[in-house]
Design an enzyme around this catalytic site. Structure first.
Site, PDB file in Angstrom:
ATOM      1  N   LYS A 221       6.500  23.047 -14.387  1.00 15.48           N
ATOM      2  CA  LYS A 221       5.616  21.895 -14.196  1.00 15.48           C
ATOM      3  C   LYS A 221       5.229  21.753 -12.726  1.00 15.48           C
ATOM      4  O   LYS A 221       4.067  21.513 -12.400  1.00 15.48           O
ATOM      5  CB  LYS A 221       6.252  20.602 -14.718  1.00 15.48           C
ATOM      6  CG  LYS A 221       5.300  19.425 -14.510  1.00 15.48           C
ATOM      7  CD  LYS A 221       5.555  18.218 -15.361  1.00 15.48           C
ATOM      8  CE  LYS A 221       4.459  17.186 -15.070  1.00 15.48           C
ATOM      9  NZ  LYS A 221       4.734  15.882 -15.637  1.00 15.48           N
TER      10      LYS A 221
ATOM     11  N   GLU B 184       8.947  18.792 -24.908  1.00 16.38           N
ATOM     12  CA  GLU B 184       8.261  19.159 -23.666  1.00 16.38           C
ATOM     13  C   GLU B 184       8.847  20.447 -23.087  1.00 16.38           C
ATOM     14  O   GLU B 184       8.148  21.232 -22.446  1.00 16.38           O
ATOM     15  CB  GLU B 184       8.325  18.013 -22.647  1.00 16.38           C
ATOM     16  CG  GLU B 184       7.824  16.648 -23.154  1.00 16.38           C
ATOM     17  CD  GLU B 184       6.303  16.521 -23.298  1.00 16.38           C
ATOM     18  OE1 GLU B 184       5.568  17.496 -23.025  1.00 16.38           O
ATOM     19  OE2 GLU B 184       5.843  15.419 -23.703  1.00 16.38           O
TER      20      GLU B 184
ATOM     21  N   ASN C  58      -1.076  19.479 -21.603  1.00 17.99           N
ATOM     22  CA  ASN C  58      -1.344  18.630 -22.763  1.00 17.99           C
ATOM     23  C   ASN C  58      -1.309  19.401 -24.078  1.00 17.99           C
ATOM     24  O   ASN C  58      -1.737  18.882 -25.114  1.00 17.99           O
ATOM     25  CB  ASN C  58      -2.690  17.924 -22.601  1.00 17.99           C
ATOM     26  CG  ASN C  58      -2.630  16.865 -21.538  1.00 17.99           C
ATOM     27  OD1 ASN C  58      -1.691  16.074 -21.497  1.00 17.99           O
ATOM     28  ND2 ASN C  58      -3.581  16.880 -20.638  1.00 17.99           N
TER      29      ASN C  58
ATOM     30  N   ARG D  26      -3.976  21.786 -14.872  1.00 21.06           N
ATOM     31  CA  ARG D  26      -2.964  20.800 -15.281  1.00 21.06           C
ATOM     32  C   ARG D  26      -3.158  20.367 -16.735  1.00 21.06           C
ATOM     33  O   ARG D  26      -2.205  19.960 -17.404  1.00 21.06           O
ATOM     34  CB  ARG D  26      -2.978  19.592 -14.324  1.00 21.06           C
ATOM     35  CG  ARG D  26      -1.793  18.657 -14.549  1.00 21.06           C
ATOM     36  CD  ARG D  26      -1.569  17.663 -13.428  1.00 21.06           C
ATOM     37  NE  ARG D  26      -0.450  16.797 -13.786  1.00 21.06           N
ATOM     38  CZ  ARG D  26       0.214  16.021 -12.951  1.00 21.06           C
ATOM     39  NH1 ARG D  26      -0.105  15.969 -11.678  1.00 21.06           N
ATOM     40  NH2 ARG D  26       1.215  15.275 -13.379  1.00 21.06           N
TER      41      ARG D  26
ATOM     42  N   HIS E  61       7.041   9.816 -28.665  1.00 22.02           N
ATOM     43  CA  HIS E  61       6.027  10.702 -28.092  1.00 22.02           C
ATOM     44  C   HIS E  61       6.386  12.174 -28.319  1.00 22.02           C
ATOM     45  O   HIS E  61       5.555  12.970 -28.761  1.00 22.02           O
ATOM     46  CB  HIS E  61       5.891  10.395 -26.601  1.00 22.02           C
ATOM     47  CG  HIS E  61       4.995  11.337 -25.868  1.00 22.02           C
ATOM     48  ND1 HIS E  61       3.631  11.341 -26.031  1.00 22.02           N
ATOM     49  CD2 HIS E  61       5.285  12.330 -24.975  1.00 22.02           C
ATOM     50  CE1 HIS E  61       3.113  12.285 -25.260  1.00 22.02           C
ATOM     51  NE2 HIS E  61       4.088  12.893 -24.613  1.00 22.02           N
TER      52      HIS E  61
ATOM     53  N   HIS F  80      -0.649  17.693 -27.347  1.00 16.97           N
ATOM     54  CA  HIS F  80      -0.832  16.264 -27.097  1.00 16.97           C
ATOM     55  C   HIS F  80      -2.092  15.680 -27.740  1.00 16.97           C
ATOM     56  O   HIS F  80      -2.145  14.481 -28.009  1.00 16.97           O
ATOM     57  CB  HIS F  80      -0.832  15.972 -25.596  1.00 16.97           C
ATOM     58  CG  HIS F  80       0.550  16.011 -24.980  1.00 16.97           C
ATOM     59  ND1 HIS F  80       1.329  17.146 -24.984  1.00 16.97           N
ATOM     60  CD2 HIS F  80       1.286  15.058 -24.353  1.00 16.97           C
ATOM     61  CE1 HIS F  80       2.478  16.888 -24.379  1.00 16.97           C
ATOM     62  NE2 HIS F  80       2.482  15.630 -23.979  1.00 16.97           N
TER      63      HIS F  80
ATOM     64  N   LYS G 240       2.474  11.364 -11.564  1.00 15.07           N
ATOM     65  CA  LYS G 240       1.681  10.398 -12.334  1.00 15.07           C
ATOM     66  C   LYS G 240       2.534   9.160 -12.523  1.00 15.07           C
ATOM     67  O   LYS G 240       3.643   9.232 -13.047  1.00 15.07           O
ATOM     68  CB  LYS G 240       1.307  10.969 -13.699  1.00 15.07           C
ATOM     69  CG  LYS G 240       0.176  11.983 -13.648  1.00 15.07           C
ATOM     70  CD  LYS G 240      -0.298  12.293 -15.055  1.00 15.07           C
ATOM     71  CE  LYS G 240      -1.384  13.346 -15.051  1.00 15.07           C
ATOM     72  NZ  LYS G 240      -1.811  13.681 -16.436  1.00 15.07           N
TER      73      LYS G 240
ATOM     74  N   HIS H  10      -1.215  12.559 -29.724  1.00 16.61           N
ATOM     75  CA  HIS H  10      -1.711  11.209 -29.443  1.00 16.61           C
ATOM     76  C   HIS H  10      -2.323  10.576 -30.686  1.00 16.61           C
ATOM     77  O   HIS H  10      -2.195   9.374 -30.912  1.00 16.61           O
ATOM     78  CB  HIS H  10      -2.752  11.232 -28.313  1.00 16.61           C
ATOM     79  CG  HIS H  10      -2.143  11.447 -26.965  1.00 16.61           C
ATOM     80  ND1 HIS H  10      -2.823  12.078 -25.940  1.00 16.61           N
ATOM     81  CD2 HIS H  10      -0.920  11.129 -26.482  1.00 16.61           C
ATOM     82  CE1 HIS H  10      -2.024  12.132 -24.880  1.00 16.61           C
ATOM     83  NE2 HIS H  10      -0.871  11.568 -25.189  1.00 16.61           N
TER      84      HIS H  10
ATOM     85  N   ARG I 124       0.808  -1.237   0.000  1.00 16.31           N
ATOM     86  CA  ARG I 124       0.000   0.000   0.000  1.00 16.31           C
ATOM     87  C   ARG I 124       0.835   1.279   0.000  1.00 16.31           C
ATOM     88  O   ARG I 124       0.348   2.340   0.385  1.00 16.31           O
ATOM     89  CB  ARG I 124      -0.971   0.026   1.181  1.00 16.31           C
ATOM     90  CG  ARG I 124      -1.914  -1.155   1.173  1.00 16.31           C
ATOM     91  CD  ARG I 124      -3.039  -0.962   2.142  1.00 16.31           C
ATOM     92  NE  ARG I 124      -3.878  -2.141   2.130  1.00 16.31           N
ATOM     93  CZ  ARG I 124      -3.640  -3.229   2.864  1.00 16.31           C
ATOM     94  NH1 ARG I 124      -2.609  -3.259   3.679  1.00 16.31           N
ATOM     95  NH2 ARG I 124      -4.434  -4.258   2.779  1.00 16.31           N
TER      96      ARG I 124
ATOM     97  N   GLU J 135      -5.324  16.965 -11.593  1.00 18.75           N
ATOM     98  CA  GLU J 135      -5.965  17.343 -12.844  1.00 18.75           C
ATOM     99  C   GLU J 135      -7.462  17.537 -12.663  1.00 18.75           C
ATOM    100  O   GLU J 135      -8.269  17.052 -13.443  1.00 18.75           O
ATOM    101  CB  GLU J 135      -5.697  16.236 -13.884  1.00 18.75           C
ATOM    102  CG  GLU J 135      -5.544  16.768 -15.293  1.00 18.75           C
ATOM    103  CD  GLU J 135      -4.902  15.738 -16.231  1.00 18.75           C
ATOM    104  OE1 GLU J 135      -3.669  15.606 -16.163  1.00 18.75           O
ATOM    105  OE2 GLU J 135      -5.632  15.105 -16.991  1.00 18.75           O
TER     106      GLU J 135
END
Ligand code: NAD
Ligand code: MG
Length: 375
Positions: free
Chosen positions: A239, A197, A258, A254, A278, A261, A155, A265, A133, A249
């Site tokens: 960031k 980025e 993107n 946040r 990417h 993106h 993330k 994507h 946990r 988010e």
């Protein structure tokens, strides 16, 4: 304003930042040779048993150095060397980590240390979030992308056969230690991908930073240590500031990270993941988002041009692949950030000022036609 004043200067050699998240706050250390700095390691890496997770590409380059510093700091090291590649960011690799943790009778006081790029960082972070946990973890990012982006913000996760990053958790590290010298062994294509980025951070929140990247792009691409350290520091700061205000988010802030993106994507998914990196897809995606911003009467033509020039100077593609306009739209509709089927775009009002919006279908189709390399 919502941006905090920058603490990073062009003169800083060793940059120290703090991500402010209450009791989950943590330091980011950036500088040359930090993985050899056993004093810094002793201070930032808690616990006496450290499980270092890395891969077959990074291990021959940096595992011995990392192990030596940890041992000099009085710690016992257990290495886990996973196969390399995005396709290894999966359930089987996660189980390998758990198997070794359990076989070695690791407990809640064991620290997981991610030594590698974003793949290793995301997977190790998720392993740390779920083992017993939650156990402490430290990020030692070794790609530009990981040093400016994935190691900061909490993330973590793995891919599912049906979608990228579909299984994961928000879980903050105890510390991020970015050794800028590790970037010297990075392939050129990976350096460019990380630069996408960096450019993004300037474009969405800081016009002065964007102008600095433009001025110093040649030094950055030549891996000038001081230029890279500044870029990593300023990008982490930007960031971290966004994450501080919108950790999960939920407020929408946040989401501006993107930028580029939504289009990116679609490129990655449309060509098959791995065809373009990417960062390459994001670079091209930013050119497309700028084009759309300009068409919408938001961003001026000169700024639109500056974005595509900079993306190009970073060695990134600026012309999109021809997926067919309808297929493009279909691909963008499956993005997990969409609300109620409508595609959410991050557009620019000006350099340094991004916001989330939907766009008229006709406008989007014009951008897709204009940016696509119709063969
Ligand atoms: P990566 O981890 O696959 O690294 C790229 C390649 O460089 C790999 O082959 C790697 O082994 C190699 N490498 C790493 N360090 C090296 C070094 N110093 N010298 C030579 N080679 C080195 O890819 P990445 O671009 O670092 O990260 C991409 C991943 O990050 C994706 O899985 C993406 O989903 C994730 N990501 C996560 C976040 C987040 O917020 N958590 C943000 C962006 C991206
Ligand atoms: Mg990205």
């Amino acid at each position: 304003g919502r941006q905090k004043k920058s603490m990073v200067t062009r003169e800083s050699k060793h940059i120290h930042l703090q991500v402010d998240l209450g009791e989950r706050s943590y330091p980011i250390e950036i500088g040359p040779g930090l993985i050899n700095d056993s004093k810094l390691i002793a201070r930032l890496v808690k616990g006496s048993r450290i499980v270092v997770v890395t891969n077959t590409v990074v291990a021959p380059l940096y595992l011995e150095k990392m192990t030596r510093s940890l041992e000099a700091a009085g710690k016992q090291v257990i290495p886990i060397v996973l196969p390399d590649g995005e396709q290894e960011k999966n359930w089987a690799s996660l189980m390998t980590v758990f198997d070794i943790l359990l076989e070695n009778k690791c407990d809640r006081k064991t620290t997981l240390l991610a030594l590698g790029g974003g793949v290793i960082g995301d997977l190790t972070g998720y392993a740390a979030a779920s083992f017993m946990r939650g156990i402490p973890f430290v990020q030692v990012p070794t790609t530009l992308l990981a040093e400016v982006d994935s190691s900061v913000g909490g993330k973590t996760g793995i891919n599912h056969p049906l979608g990228k990053n579909m299984i994961g958790a928000f879980y903050q590290p105890e510390a991020v230690i970015a050794d800028t010298l590790t970037l010297n062994t990075l392939p050129d294509r990976e350096l460019s991908a990380g630069m996408a980025e960096v450019i993004k951070h300037g474009a969405i929140l800081d016009p002065d930073y964007f102008a600095w990247i433009e001025k110093d792009i040649a030094q950055l691409m030549a891996r000038d240590g001081a230029a890279l350290a500044y870029a990593i520091g300023r990008s982490c700061e930007i960031k971290a500031d966004v994450v501080r205000q919108d950790e999960r988010e939920s407020s929408g802030l946040r989401a501006i990270l993107n930028f580029g993106h939504t289009f990116g994507h679609a490129i990655e998914a449309g060509l098959g993941f791995g065809e373009w990196l990417h960062g390459e897809a994001v670079g091209c995606g930013m050119v497309m988002a700028a084009d759309l911003s300009c068409r919408m009467g938001l961003l001026d033509a000169a700024s639109t041009e500056r974005i595509s020039k900079l993306v190009k100077a970073a060695g990134l593609p600026t012309v999109a692949p021809d997926l067919g306009v309808d297929r493009w739209i279909e691909l963008m509709q499956v993005d997990k950030k969409n609300a109620g089927g409508e595609i959410q775009f991050i557009l620019l009002k000006s350099l340094g000022s991004a916001f989330v919006t939907t766009v008229p279908d006709a406008m989007l189709r014009e951008t897709l036609k204009a940016c696509v390399n119709a063969v």
